[in-house]
Design an enzyme around this catalytic site. Structure first.
Site, PDB file in Angstrom:
ATOM      1  N   ARG A  23       2.912 -10.424   5.645  1.00 49.65           N
ATOM      2  CA  ARG A  23       4.350 -10.211   5.867  1.00 49.65           C
ATOM      3  C   ARG A  23       4.683  -9.560   7.204  1.00 49.65           C
ATOM      4  O   ARG A  23       5.848  -9.441   7.555  1.00 49.65           O
ATOM      5  CB  ARG A  23       4.933  -9.386   4.713  1.00 49.65           C
ATOM      6  CG  ARG A  23       5.085 -10.234   3.481  1.00 49.65           C
ATOM      7  CD  ARG A  23       5.525  -9.429   2.300  1.00 49.65           C
ATOM      8  NE  ARG A  23       6.935  -9.089   2.358  1.00 49.65           N
ATOM      9  CZ  ARG A  23       7.548  -8.346   1.443  1.00 49.65           C
ATOM     10  NH1 ARG A  23       6.859  -7.866   0.430  1.00 49.65           N
ATOM     11  NH2 ARG A  23       8.819  -8.088   1.533  1.00 49.65           N
TER      12      ARG A  23
ATOM     13  N   LYS B 170      21.474  18.239  -4.445  1.00 48.65           N
ATOM     14  CA  LYS B 170      21.432  16.809  -4.130  1.00 48.65           C
ATOM     15  C   LYS B 170      21.950  15.992  -5.314  1.00 48.65           C
ATOM     16  O   LYS B 170      21.523  16.186  -6.437  1.00 48.65           O
ATOM     17  CB  LYS B 170      19.990  16.374  -3.811  1.00 48.65           C
ATOM     18  CG  LYS B 170      19.602  16.559  -2.376  1.00 48.65           C
ATOM     19  CD  LYS B 170      18.548  15.519  -1.971  1.00 48.65           C
ATOM     20  CE  LYS B 170      18.405  15.441  -0.472  1.00 48.65           C
ATOM     21  NZ  LYS B 170      17.931  16.692   0.106  1.00 48.65           N
TER      22      LYS B 170
ATOM     23  N   HIS C 295      -3.478 -15.106   8.746  1.00 52.05           N
ATOM     24  CA  HIS C 295      -2.759 -13.831   8.857  1.00 52.05           C
ATOM     25  C   HIS C 295      -3.647 -12.670   9.280  1.00 52.05           C
ATOM     26  O   HIS C 295      -3.267 -11.518   9.138  1.00 52.05           O
ATOM     27  CB  HIS C 295      -2.046 -13.458   7.549  1.00 52.05           C
ATOM     28  CG  HIS C 295      -1.096 -14.507   7.086  1.00 52.05           C
ATOM     29  ND1 HIS C 295      -0.052 -14.955   7.858  1.00 52.05           N
ATOM     30  CD2 HIS C 295      -1.049 -15.219   5.937  1.00 52.05           C
ATOM     31  CE1 HIS C 295       0.612 -15.886   7.183  1.00 52.05           C
ATOM     32  NE2 HIS C 295       0.017 -16.076   6.029  1.00 52.05           N
TER      33      HIS C 295
ATOM     34  N   PRO D  78       0.802  -1.213   0.000  1.00 57.50           N
ATOM     35  CA  PRO D  78       0.000   0.000   0.000  1.00 57.50           C
ATOM     36  C   PRO D  78       0.836   1.265   0.000  1.00 57.50           C
ATOM     37  O   PRO D  78       1.715   1.442   0.832  1.00 57.50           O
ATOM     38  CB  PRO D  78      -0.802  -0.092   1.300  1.00 57.50           C
ATOM     39  CG  PRO D  78      -0.550  -1.457   1.842  1.00 57.50           C
ATOM     40  CD  PRO D  78       0.780  -1.854   1.319  1.00 57.50           C
ATOM     41  N   GLU D  79       0.556   2.092  -0.954  1.00 59.89           N
ATOM     42  CA  GLU D  79       1.116   3.433  -0.968  1.00 59.89           C
ATOM     43  C   GLU D  79      -0.034   4.373  -0.615  1.00 59.89           C
ATOM     44  O   GLU D  79      -1.099   3.921  -0.232  1.00 59.89           O
ATOM     45  CB  GLU D  79       1.700   3.740  -2.357  1.00 59.89           C
ATOM     46  CG  GLU D  79       2.786   2.750  -2.751  1.00 59.89           C
ATOM     47  CD  GLU D  79       3.469   3.096  -4.066  1.00 59.89           C
ATOM     48  OE1 GLU D  79       3.609   4.287  -4.364  1.00 59.89           O
ATOM     49  OE2 GLU D  79       3.855   2.177  -4.788  1.00 59.89           O
TER      50      GLU D  79
END
Length: 269
Positions: free
Chosen positions: A109, A151, A90, A2-3
């Site tokens: 996970r 950067k 899970h 998930p973002e």
DNA sequence: AAAACTACCTGAGTGC
DNA sequence: TGCACTCAGGTAGTTT
């Protein structure tokens, strides 16, 4: 998995079912997540959930006293189901609500987290250093230009750095860079303000579009009702093995910082 | 100081 | 069919 769009989708999905509900029971079947779920979490039993919001990839659940902080990690998802529905594999945490429904948190996970704080959640050590929300006005070309100045790091790693801007993960970084015509490996300090402006717009457009489509389902992300997200069909470079939809050049894949970057070698410079 | 790398997990997919 | 192997969307913490 998930973002930001998937977290937003999840947050919107659970909100109508949890806001204003009393927590009748909390069941923790597996406390070994990214950080162990503390035993004291049991104390939230009987409290009221007043509101749900999102900061970066964290979901904040304000109670009548204290706040729950959730993170979905790589494989976390939430469902709303009747209390008493047998837990799936899970399914580590379950909040049983006054309505008879339950919020179920599943995370194969176990990179996800459930934390609790009595004080301001935005001051929590995990949240206090987060950069601006990409969909807010604080994230603009001027800001990104300053952040990139001098950067030498690749632009992709810069926009995935949560201290600079929060919520952009690997998929949407690839997609947004494609939209802006910028190569993921380009050094951040060597991009003009004009192009960074394109990138800001592209990040916003990509995230908004993904939220609208219910996020991206690649492996096992589902919306709260169990349906997949549909942004996967809109991916232009991520996971693409074949021609660029714009120019026909074969999409390249390159490992960058232990993570796969996808880009069109012709459209992105 | 910034950049690069490591660690935490399970499951899906691939090739032999 | 099964085994060994690689890879996966996050990110704090450590090393270079």
């Amino acid at each position: 998995m998930p973002e930001l769009p998937e977290v937003e989708t999840t947050m919107r999905g659970i909100a109508p079912y949890v806001c204003g509900q009393k927590i009748k029971q909390i069941i923790v079947r597996e406390r070994r997540l990214r950080w162990p779920v503390v035993k004291e979490i049991a104390d939230i039993k009987g409290r009221m959930i007043e509101s749900v919001s999102r900061r970066g990839k964290y979901i904040l659940m304000r109670l009548d006293r204290g706040t729950l902080i959730w993170h979905l990690g790589m494989s976390g998802s939430m469902r709303i189901l009747p209390s008493g529905t047998p837990p799936e594999k899970h399914e580590h945490i379950e909040l049983q609500l006054g309505s008879g429904l339950a919020l179920k948190f599943k995370d194969p996970r176990r990179f996800g987290a459930l934390l609790y704080t009595d004080t301001d959640p935005l001051q929590h050590r995990l949240l206090s250093k987060l950069g601006p929300e990409p969909l807010s006005h604080d994230f603009n070309a001027e800001y990104l230009y300053t952040a990139c100045k001098n950067k030498s790091a690749a632009i992709k790693s810069v926009i995935m750095d949560s201290r600079i801007v929060t919520g952009v993960g690997n998929i949407y970084a690839c997609e947004a860079l494609f939209g802006a015509g910028i190569r993921p490996t380009r050094k951040a300090g060597r991009i003009s303000k004009k192009r960074l402006n394109f990138l800001v717009d592209s990040i916003r457009d990509t995230l908004r579009d993904a939220i609208e489509k219910g996020g991206t389902t690649l492996q096992d992300f589902t919306q709260v009702d169990g349906k997949p997200g549909y942004f996967g069909q809109s991916l232009q470079v991520y996971g693409v093995r074949g021609p660029c939809g714009v120019c026909g050049t074969t999409i390249s894949k390159q490992v960058q910082g232990q993570r796969s970057s996808y880009f069109c070698p012709k459209c992105q410079t």
